[in-house]
Motif scaffolding. Structure first.
Motif, PDB file in Angstrom:
ATOM      1  N   TYR A 109       0.822  -1.213   0.000  1.00  0.00           N
ATOM      2  CA  TYR A 109       0.000   0.000   0.000  1.00  0.00           C
ATOM      3  C   TYR A 109       0.858   1.265   0.000  1.00  0.00           C
ATOM      4  N   ILE A 110       2.115   1.159   0.455  1.00  0.00           N
ATOM      5  CA  ILE A 110       3.014   2.313   0.364  1.00  0.00           C
ATOM      6  C   ILE A 110       3.349   2.580  -1.105  1.00  0.00           C
ATOM      7  N   ILE A 116       2.931  10.273   3.264  1.00  0.00           N
ATOM      8  CA  ILE A 116       3.042   8.834   3.516  1.00  0.00           C
ATOM      9  C   ILE A 116       3.480   8.570   4.951  1.00  0.00           C
ATOM     10  N   HIS A 173       0.355   6.934   6.663  1.00  0.00           N
ATOM     11  CA  HIS A 173       0.494   5.497   6.408  1.00  0.00           C
ATOM     12  C   HIS A 173       1.515   4.839   7.339  1.00  0.00           C
ATOM     13  N   ALA A 226       0.374   4.220  -2.664  1.00  0.00           N
ATOM     14  CA  ALA A 226       0.278   5.646  -2.335  1.00  0.00           C
ATOM     15  C   ALA A 226       1.276   6.466  -3.144  1.00  0.00           C
TER      16      ALA A 226
END
Length: 211
Positions: A110-111, A124, A128, A114
């Protein structure tokens, strides 16, 4: 009572407030800057990560209690100075754990998603990486508290509070040495309380991780 006729129970209760206050302040001194440095190092990488890693390793090469004694030599004695010294000695350990947690989060898919959507580095980090490293940071913050309780009591035991007659658990332990054979409870009671406090924190950490 102790060797001067003072009530041990009352002194332990009052001294516990001072010991836990010093440990709590030391934990804040360690966790706040340590978490920021570790989070940024693990999230941003590059030259900042390399520089932070060198500084962390240098600090970890020195035993925390020795580092705290060096700080006290520079800033002087006192309860607040003990908390400052103990906290500064734990910053590197907190930063190392936080950096490792941030690196593991940064490797998640998911990083990359993003980043593909155009999110900036600080976005981020804040939205995150930080939320997903908070459980690790909270758990290690509790462990740091237990270290700070032990080290604060150890420095008080050595007579570095600079406040004669004002009790905390380390001071009462030191005073109990003077008459341990005839009145062992003077040292046993604060020693047991330090041990129970540390074990309670560790049990809480273990329970939280299992949940």
């Amino acid at each position: 009572t102790d060797y001067l006729g003072r009530d041990v129970f009352s002194r332990v209760l009052y001294g516990g407030q001072r010991t836990l206050a010093m440990a709590g302040l030391a934990t804040l001194v360690a966790v706040l800057p340590g978490s920021v440095v570790g989070l940024l190092a693990g999230s941003l990488g590059g030259w900042f990560d390399r520089g932070a890693l060198v500084a962390i390793n240098v600090m970890l090469a020195i035993p925390p209690l020795v580092l705290a004694l060096v700080v006290l030599t520079l800033v002087g004695q006192g309860s607040i100075r003990i908390a400052l010294a103990v906290g500064l000695a734990q910053i590197a350990a907190v930063a190392q754990v936080t950096r490792a947690a941030a690196l593991s989060v940064r490797a998640m898919p998911y990083i990359e998603g993003a980043q593909a959507l155009g999110a900036g580095r600080m976005w981020i980090v804040l939205w995150h990486v930080l939320p997903n490293t908070l459980p690790v940071m909270t758990a290690y913050g509790s462990v740091t508290l237990s270290y700070c309780v032990i080290n604060s009591a150890a420095l008080s035991f050595l007579g570095l509070t600079g406040e004669l007659g004002v009790p905390d658990w380390g001071v009462i332990l030191a005073e109990g040495r003077l008459d341990f054979q005839r009145a062992p409870w003077i040292s046993i009671v604060p020693g047991m309380l330090i041990a129970v406090m540390v074990m309670a924190v560790m049990v809480h950490v273990g329970t939280s991780r299992s949940d």
